[in-house]
Design a protein around this motif. Sequence first.
Motif, PDB file in Angstrom:
ATOM      1  N   ASP A 303       0.829  -1.205   0.000  1.00  0.00           N
ATOM      2  CA  ASP A 303       0.000   0.000   0.000  1.00  0.00           C
ATOM      3  C   ASP A 303       0.866   1.258   0.000  1.00  0.00           C
ATOM      4  N   LEU A 304       2.028   1.185   0.654  1.00  0.00           N
ATOM      5  CA  LEU A 304       2.969   2.303   0.595  1.00  0.00           C
ATOM      6  C   LEU A 304       3.481   2.508  -0.835  1.00  0.00           C
ATOM      7  N   VAL A 305       3.659   1.389  -1.554  1.00  0.00           N
ATOM      8  CA  VAL A 305       4.056   1.476  -2.964  1.00  0.00           C
ATOM      9  C   VAL A 305       2.943   2.137  -3.774  1.00  0.00           C
ATOM     10  N   ARG A 306       1.701   1.705  -3.515  1.00  0.00           N
ATOM     11  CA  ARG A 306       0.550   2.274  -4.238  1.00  0.00           C
ATOM     12  C   ARG A 306       0.432   3.776  -4.022  1.00  0.00           C
ATOM     13  N   LYS A 307       0.691   4.230  -2.807  1.00  0.00           N
ATOM     14  CA  LYS A 307       0.537   5.645  -2.474  1.00  0.00           C
ATOM     15  C   LYS A 307       1.740   6.480  -2.885  1.00  0.00           C
ATOM     16  N   GLY A 308       2.814   5.836  -3.359  1.00  0.00           N
ATOM     17  CA  GLY A 308       3.973   6.570  -3.840  1.00  0.00           C
ATOM     18  C   GLY A 308       4.981   6.930  -2.772  1.00  0.00           C
ATOM     19  N   TYR A 309       4.801   6.444  -1.536  1.00  0.00           N
ATOM     20  CA  TYR A 309       5.764   6.722  -0.485  1.00  0.00           C
ATOM     21  C   TYR A 309       6.982   5.812  -0.600  1.00  0.00           C
ATOM     22  N   VAL A 310       6.807   4.718  -1.314  1.00  0.00           N
ATOM     23  CA  VAL A 310       7.871   3.732  -1.500  1.00  0.00           C
ATOM     24  C   VAL A 310       7.909   3.365  -2.976  1.00  0.00           C
ATOM     25  N   LYS A 311       9.123   3.201  -3.518  1.00  0.00           N
ATOM     26  CA  LYS A 311       9.294   2.777  -4.898  1.00  0.00           C
ATOM     27  C   LYS A 311       9.961   1.408  -4.939  1.00  0.00           C
ATOM     28  N   ARG A 312       9.568   0.651  -5.970  1.00  0.00           N
ATOM     29  CA  ARG A 312      10.228  -0.647  -6.187  1.00  0.00           C
ATOM     30  C   ARG A 312      11.546  -0.443  -6.901  1.00  0.00           C
ATOM     31  N   ASP A 313      12.515  -1.268  -6.509  1.00  0.00           N
ATOM     32  CA  ASP A 313      13.788  -1.282  -7.213  1.00  0.00           C
ATOM     33  C   ASP A 313      14.100  -2.744  -7.524  1.00  0.00           C
ATOM     34  N   GLY A 314      13.456  -3.246  -8.551  1.00  0.00           N
ATOM     35  CA  GLY A 314      13.574  -4.666  -8.845  1.00  0.00           C
ATOM     36  C   GLY A 314      12.468  -5.449  -8.160  1.00  0.00           C
ATOM     37  N   ASP A 315      12.675  -6.777  -8.098  1.00  0.00           N
ATOM     38  CA  ASP A 315      11.639  -7.651  -7.568  1.00  0.00           C
ATOM     39  C   ASP A 315      11.675  -7.783  -6.048  1.00  0.00           C
ATOM     40  N   ARG A 316      12.845  -7.539  -5.420  1.00  0.00           N
ATOM     41  CA  ARG A 316      12.988  -7.835  -3.996  1.00  0.00           C
ATOM     42  C   ARG A 316      13.487  -6.648  -3.184  1.00  0.00           C
ATOM     43  N   ILE A 460     -17.185  -9.901 -11.664  1.00  0.00           N
ATOM     44  CA  ILE A 460     -16.875  -8.635 -12.318  1.00  0.00           C
ATOM     45  C   ILE A 460     -16.338  -8.885 -13.728  1.00  0.00           C
ATOM     46  N   SER A 461     -16.813  -8.123 -14.660  1.00  0.00           N
ATOM     47  CA  SER A 461     -16.375  -8.293 -16.055  1.00  0.00           C
ATOM     48  C   SER A 461     -15.089  -7.509 -16.293  1.00  0.00           C
ATOM     49  N   GLU A 462     -14.404  -7.850 -17.377  1.00  0.00           N
ATOM     50  CA  GLU A 462     -13.168  -7.143 -17.715  1.00  0.00           C
ATOM     51  C   GLU A 462     -13.459  -5.662 -17.987  1.00  0.00           C
ATOM     52  N   GLN A 463     -14.600  -5.388 -18.603  1.00  0.00           N
ATOM     53  CA  GLN A 463     -14.944  -3.999 -18.899  1.00  0.00           C
ATOM     54  C   GLN A 463     -15.169  -3.199 -17.620  1.00  0.00           C
ATOM     55  N   GLU A 464     -15.903  -3.822 -16.673  1.00  0.00           N
ATOM     56  CA  GLU A 464     -16.142  -3.125 -15.406  1.00  0.00           C
ATOM     57  C   GLU A 464     -14.828  -2.857 -14.688  1.00  0.00           C
ATOM     58  N   TRP A 465     -13.942  -3.832 -14.710  1.00  0.00           N
ATOM     59  CA  TRP A 465     -12.660  -3.663 -14.014  1.00  0.00           C
ATOM     60  C   TRP A 465     -11.806  -2.606 -14.725  1.00  0.00           C
ATOM     61  N   ASN A 466     -11.871  -2.597 -16.057  1.00  0.00           N
ATOM     62  CA  ASN A 466     -11.123  -1.593 -16.812  1.00  0.00           C
ATOM     63  C   ASN A 466     -11.614  -0.178 -16.534  1.00  0.00           C
ATOM     64  N   ASP A 467     -12.926  -0.056 -16.186  1.00  0.00           N
ATOM     65  CA  ASP A 467     -13.483   1.257 -15.888  1.00  0.00           C
ATOM     66  C   ASP A 467     -12.993   1.808 -14.553  1.00  0.00           C
ATOM     67  N   TRP A 468     -12.501   0.918 -13.687  1.00  0.00           N
ATOM     68  CA  TRP A 468     -11.957   1.391 -12.413  1.00  0.00           C
ATOM     69  C   TRP A 468     -10.655   2.146 -12.681  1.00  0.00           C
ATOM     70  N   MET A 469     -10.362   3.088 -11.793  1.00  0.00           N
ATOM     71  CA  MET A 469      -9.053   3.723 -11.844  1.00  0.00           C
ATOM     72  C   MET A 469      -7.998   2.703 -11.439  1.00  0.00           C
ATOM     73  N   SER A 470      -6.795   2.851 -11.971  1.00  0.00           N
ATOM     74  CA  SER A 470      -5.723   1.906 -11.637  1.00  0.00           C
ATOM     75  C   SER A 470      -5.471   1.847 -10.141  1.00  0.00           C
ATOM     76  N   ASP A 471      -5.650   2.977  -9.441  1.00  0.00           N
ATOM     77  CA  ASP A 471      -5.460   2.997  -7.997  1.00  0.00           C
ATOM     78  C   ASP A 471      -6.479   2.088  -7.315  1.00  0.00           C
ATOM     79  N   GLN A 472      -7.711   2.102  -7.813  1.00  0.00           N
ATOM     80  CA  GLN A 472      -8.739   1.218  -7.257  1.00  0.00           C
ATOM     81  C   GLN A 472      -8.403  -0.241  -7.528  1.00  0.00           C
ATOM     82  N   GLN A 473      -7.888  -0.521  -8.708  1.00  0.00           N
ATOM     83  CA  GLN A 473      -7.498  -1.901  -9.038  1.00  0.00           C
ATOM     84  C   GLN A 473      -6.406  -2.391  -8.091  1.00  0.00           C
TER      85      GLN A 473
END
Length: 560
Positions: A303-316, A460-473
């Motif tokens: 969730d910290l990654v989602r909010k932009g407080y933390v960034k990924r640097d690779g997979d681990r 949920i259909s793919e269209q409904e999910w696509n209509d969500w904002m990426s943050d919601q996804q």
Amino acid sequence: MVLLLTILVSMFALPQHVFAVDYSIENTEINAYLQENGDVQVTEQHTYQFDDEFNGITRALIPKEQTQIIDFQASENNTALTVEQEENLYKIYRSGSDQKISIDLSYTITNGVEVYTDLAQFYWPFFDNSNESAYLNMDIYIHPPQSTGDALALGYDEAYETSTIAPDGVVHFAMGEVPSGRNGDIRVAYDASLFAASTMFDGTIREEMEADQIRLAEEAAAYENRKEMLSRISPYLISGVTIYLLLLFITVWRRKQSRLLEAERSISSLLSLPNSNMSLPATILYMRNMSPKSDLLVAALLDLVRKGYVKRDGDRTFVSVDSKQDYQHESILINWLFHKIGDHGVFSLSALDTYVQDKHNHSDYHSDYQKWVQAVKKELKKHALIDKQIGLRWMTAIVGLFLIPFSIILGVHSIFTPMVFSIMLSLIFILFAMIYQPKTVEGVRIKQQWEQLHSNYSNISEQEWNDWMSDQQMQAYIYAIGTGHKAMQKKSEHLSKSFTGPATTDTTSQTNDIVMLVLIASTMTQEFDKAGTIVSATTSSGNAGGGAGVGGGGGGSGAF
């Protein structure tokens, strides 16, 4: 209700004592031969019925003050058996399986007879309340040094009113069944002249014994009067308490239905991510019924990654990029993972593994984890999702606590059926007071919204999910990870792979983030599970009797 039923079954359906050997003591006969010099020669015969393999029997003999137990011997059919003494506990070795045996014991009690100027008394506890075995039938015989027609006999507790005196002065205490954990002192007095070879104490005891006879008779009469009164009032009291309990449950149920209806009015029928002022970790903890696990930790980090407080640097590896957070628990988590386990704002799964391999860090890991969990719970408390119902819970607790002494009084007076109902009611009231904390309307609303998402997410259909904002996804997927909802995780993984949103730079980046969360979530959960297991492994953590009889004496019987 499951907890309540488990406790009740444990109390009433399971045995109170679990012995290593399955046995019963079917018959016990004790003969005490009083000697002119004040010693007492005792023979005992105990008949055991074993329903299992066994190695022998035990006999605890706790002498009174200024007396000793000497020359203890054991035999079966005149064949001597091996005896091992451990302080006041004697272990008689005689092995076998599924059979009935009779063991003879003999010993001498030195200075067992107390001689006064008028009478000489043998006042002795052959068992006390530390005894863990019931005697199904017990007979005790007291033999004077010579035949006499002058004898006094008293029995206390289990021995009360069980004595008869033969013409030759032999006193028989026909005690019948003696439950475990009971006292039963016997007291027999003869003319002091029969013990001419004994040391005499100054004073007399006849008046004391006669006063004891009167006192015991008065206590017995008072006991019967109390028993009769309790037998009359207990049905009314238990019925009244039962009615109160039913009214309590009806009131609680009606309040619950009212909150459900009020919450349903504000819930949208459309499938959407619930709106809430709470953080995602707090929401997840609430939906998990305040039971934190390692996947909650993973969800909080993502969730910290989602909010932009933390960034990924690779997979681990993750890097803290923003010192400003919305919640206290987020600051605690970043300080713990990125500056204590990690280094200079960089956290990696390899750093986590290195950190927990050092046992000196285990206490800090456990302490920091609990500090973070408490901070998440602190946020939940601010939202008032739980109604403490302090007044109602105190009232039910008082009723339950009141029933405890009432149950004890009923048991002491052998009024067992009302006692059982009283104990059950007491447990129900106390458990209710401990666990009843209903959700507020807001708490019910949040619970229902997320449960509705659980139920409908697979549709949920793919269209409904696509209509969500990426943050919601991303929130939906992180929520599925934190709650351990596998079906939601699989659905999110499937939808993210087939995402067909607008091909902008931002959406492409966010979509890649979702795909990456899918790839690393399982690995992170396993690593935090492993760390928690390593840390928890470091941070977790025959009775000889009590001598409760007269003069500190007592004893009991058993087997091994």
